[in-house]
Design an enzyme around this catalytic site. Structure first.
Site, mmCIF file in Angstrom:
data_model
loop_
_atom_site.group_PDB
_atom_site.id
_atom_site.type_symbol
_atom_site.label_atom_id
_atom_site.label_comp_id
_atom_site.label_asym_id
_atom_site.label_seq_id
_atom_site.Cartn_x
_atom_site.Cartn_y
_atom_site.Cartn_z
ATOM 1 N N ASN A 39 -1.226 4.251 26.348
ATOM 2 C CA ASN A 39 -1.042 5.694 26.556
ATOM 3 C C ASN A 39 0.254 6.014 27.294
ATOM 4 O OD1 ASN A 39 -2.228 8.584 27.315
ATOM 5 N ND2 ASN A 39 -1.657 7.589 29.239
ATOM 6 N N LEU A 65 -3.315 12.660 30.145
ATOM 7 C CA LEU A 65 -4.319 12.294 29.146
ATOM 8 C C LEU A 65 -4.992 10.968 29.467
ATOM 9 C CD1 LEU A 65 -2.143 13.299 26.062
ATOM 10 C CD2 LEU A 65 -4.172 14.501 26.888
ATOM 11 N N TYR A 77 12.464 11.603 21.756
ATOM 12 C CA TYR A 77 11.004 11.475 21.944
ATOM 13 C C TYR A 77 10.289 11.526 20.584
ATOM 14 C CZ TYR A 77 6.202 12.651 23.196
ATOM 15 O OH TYR A 77 4.830 12.670 23.284
ATOM 16 N N SER A 118 0.540 8.166 19.867
ATOM 17 C CA SER A 118 1.721 8.706 19.206
ATOM 18 C C SER A 118 1.718 10.219 19.419
ATOM 19 C CB SER A 118 1.704 8.316 17.730
ATOM 20 O OG SER A 118 2.853 8.817 17.103
ATOM 21 N N LYS A 120 8.055 8.409 18.732
ATOM 22 C CA LYS A 120 6.678 8.549 18.235
ATOM 23 C C LYS A 120 6.591 8.225 16.739
ATOM 24 C CE LYS A 120 5.218 9.115 22.115
ATOM 25 N NZ LYS A 120 4.140 8.320 22.724
ATOM 26 N N ASP A 178 4.903 -1.690 34.776
ATOM 27 C CA ASP A 178 6.050 -0.801 34.556
ATOM 28 C C ASP A 178 6.592 -1.075 33.160
ATOM 29 O OD1 ASP A 178 8.312 0.677 34.459
ATOM 30 O OD2 ASP A 178 9.243 -0.158 36.273
ATOM 31 N N LYS A 219 -0.660 5.783 43.257
ATOM 32 C CA LYS A 219 -1.151 6.831 42.340
ATOM 33 C C LYS A 219 -2.387 6.320 41.587
ATOM 34 C CE LYS A 219 3.284 9.068 41.168
ATOM 35 N NZ LYS A 219 4.146 9.391 40.007
#
Ligand code: NAP
Length: 330
Positions: A108, A33, A201, A164, A205, A81, A58
Site C-alpha cells: 500500500n 488507506l 504518479y 494502484s 500506477k 523505507d 507513527k
C-alpha cells in the site's frame, strides 16, 4: 465518466471475508488507506498483523489506534523505507526468517511527489511505487509460496495486492517512444519529468498494472500458488497530496471535498482485493472487486508490457541477483 459514476454512485462493499488465523502485512499502514485496511483486517480476525512503516513512532501510534485495547490480534510494527533498497531487503529477510506464514500482503505504501527528487537510482516516485514494490514482492514470494504449500491439507491461496490507482489513465505514457532498453532511463530523467507535469504518479500506477499483468502471464494460475493483483480504491481522503502547496493545495482540497470517498470506504477495496480469489490473478480490481475493461494502452499494450517487464526485472536482478527467478513456476 466511469470515474465520476463510480465516485458518486458506487460504494465498495463492506469487507466480510474471514482473516481468522491469517498473517497479514500492510505497508504504509500508519495512516490513510493502509491504516483503515489494517483496522478492517483486525476486525475480521487476523491472528497476526505487521504494520510495515518508515517511522516506528507513527507505526506505534497507529497500532494503539487500531487495537483500541480490545483486540487479541498480535499487531507488530516493523520498519520499512521503500526509498531504500537496503531497507526493503532487510524487511524481506525478516519476513522470511521470523514469520511462519504470510497469507495476505498489501503493498500500500506510495507517494505522489510534487518535486523532482531521486531515491536510489531512480526518480523518487518510481523507486517507492514501482521498483521497491516489485522488489518486495519478489523477495517475499518464497514465504508466500511456502505458506500455500504448508496449507495443503486445508488449502489456502495467499494474495499479494499492489495498490494502484485509476490515475493510471491520466497519462498517455509519452516516454514509451524511448529507444529499446531506455524506458526507465527516460522516465527517470529530470528534464523528461519536467516536460510532463503531474504525470509521474499516474505513470507509476500504470507501470504497476503492467507489471502485475506481466508477472501473472509468466506465472499463470492455477500452477502458481499465490494470487497477485492490483487494486484501485477510487479517489479518497488521505495524506497522499501532502506535498501540495498554494493553489495546488486549494484545488486538491476542493476536488476532494466534492467527490472523494472517506478513507475507510476507500480501504474496503484494498481489503476485498487482498481477500479475493484466483480469478483476480493478474487483474486490476475496483470498487467491490470488479474487473473493469482496461484502457487500450494496457489492453493492446503487450509489446510495451514486455519492454517494461524486461527493464524492471533487469533492475531487480541488479539489486538482488536472480531475484526475478521467484517470478516463475519453479
Ligand atoms: N488516496 C487516494 O485517493 C488514492 C487513490 C488511488 C490509489 N491510492 C494509493 O493508495 C496507497 C495509499 O495511499 P493513501 O492515499 O493512503 O496516502 P497516504 O495517506 O499518504 O499514505 C501513504 C502511506 O505510504 C507511506 N510511505 C510513503 N513513502 C514511504 C516510504 N518511502 N517507505 C515506506 N512507506 C512510505 C506513508 O508513510 P509516512 O506517513 O511515513 O509518509 C503512508 O503510510 C498509495 O499507494 C496510493 O497511491 C490512493
Amino acid at each position: 465518466m466511469g470515474f465520476l459514476y463510480s465516485q458518486f454512485f458506487k460504494t465498495p462493499a463492506y469487507p466480510t471475508a474471514s482473516f481468522t488465523g491469517k498473517t497479514v502485512i500492510i505497508t504504509g499502514s500508519n495512516t490513510g488507506l493502509g491504516k483503515e485496511a489494517a483496522r478492517h483486517v483486525v476486525r475480521l480476525g487476523a491472528q497476526r498483523l505487521i504494520l510495515a512503516v518508515r517511522s516506528l513512532d507513527k507505526g506505534q501510534a497507529a497500532k494503539l489506534d487500531i487495537a483500541g485495547g480490545t483486540t487479541t490480534a498480535d499487531i507488530q510494527v516493523w520498519q520499512l523505507d521503500m526509498a531504500s533498497y537496503d531497507s526493503v531487503q532487510r524487511f524481506a529477510a525478516r519476513v522470511n526468517s521470523e514469520l511462519d506464514r504470510v497469507d495476505h500482503f498489501v503493498a500500500n505504501a506510495g507517494v505522489a511527489s510534487f518535486n523532482y527528487e531521486t531515491a536510489e537510482d531512480n526518480e523518487h516516485t518510481i523507486t517507492v511505487n514501482v521498483i521497491s514494490t516489485f522488489l518486495l514482492l519478489a523477495l517475499v514470494l518464497p514465504k508466500m509460496k511456502e505458506t500455500a504449500a504448508a496449507a495443503a491439507a486445508t488449502p489456502t491461496r495467499p494474495v499479494f495486492t499492489v495498490m494502484s490507482s485509476g490515475a493510471h489513465t491520466h497519462t498517455s505514457f509519452p516516454q514509451r517512444t524511448a529507444p529499446k532498453g531506455k524506458l526507465l532511463e527516460t522516465i527517470n530523467d529530470e528534464q523528461e519529468w519536467a516536460k510532463h507535469p503531474g504525470e509521474q504518479y499516474p505513470l507509476s500506477k500504470l507501470l504497476e498494472i503492467f507489471l502485475v499483468r506481466a508477472i501473472a502471464e509468466r506465472c499463470p494460475a492455477p500452477q502458481f500458488p499465490v494470487t497477485i493483483n492490483a487494486a484501485d480504491p477510487g479517489l479518497c481522503h488521505s495524506e497522499l497530496a501532502r506535498e501540495a502547496v498554494g493553489l495546488q493545495k486549494v484545488a486538491f482540497d476542493l476536488f476532494k471535498t466534492l467527490i472523494a470517498r472517506s478513507t475507510e470506504v476507500g480501504s474496503r477495496t484494498e481489503v476485498n482485493a487482498v481477500a479475493a480469489g484466483v480469478e483476480t490473478h493478474g487483474q486490476y480490481v475496483v470498487d467491490s472487486c470488479e474487473i473493469p475493461k482496461m484502457v487500450p494502452l494496457i489492453a493492446d499494450g503487450k509489446e510495451l508490457q514486455d519492454r517494461i517487464a524486461e527493464e524492471v526485472f533487469a533492475k531487480l536482478d541488479a539489486i538482488v541477483p536472480g531475484v526475478t527467478g521467484n517470478f516463475s513456476l519453479a
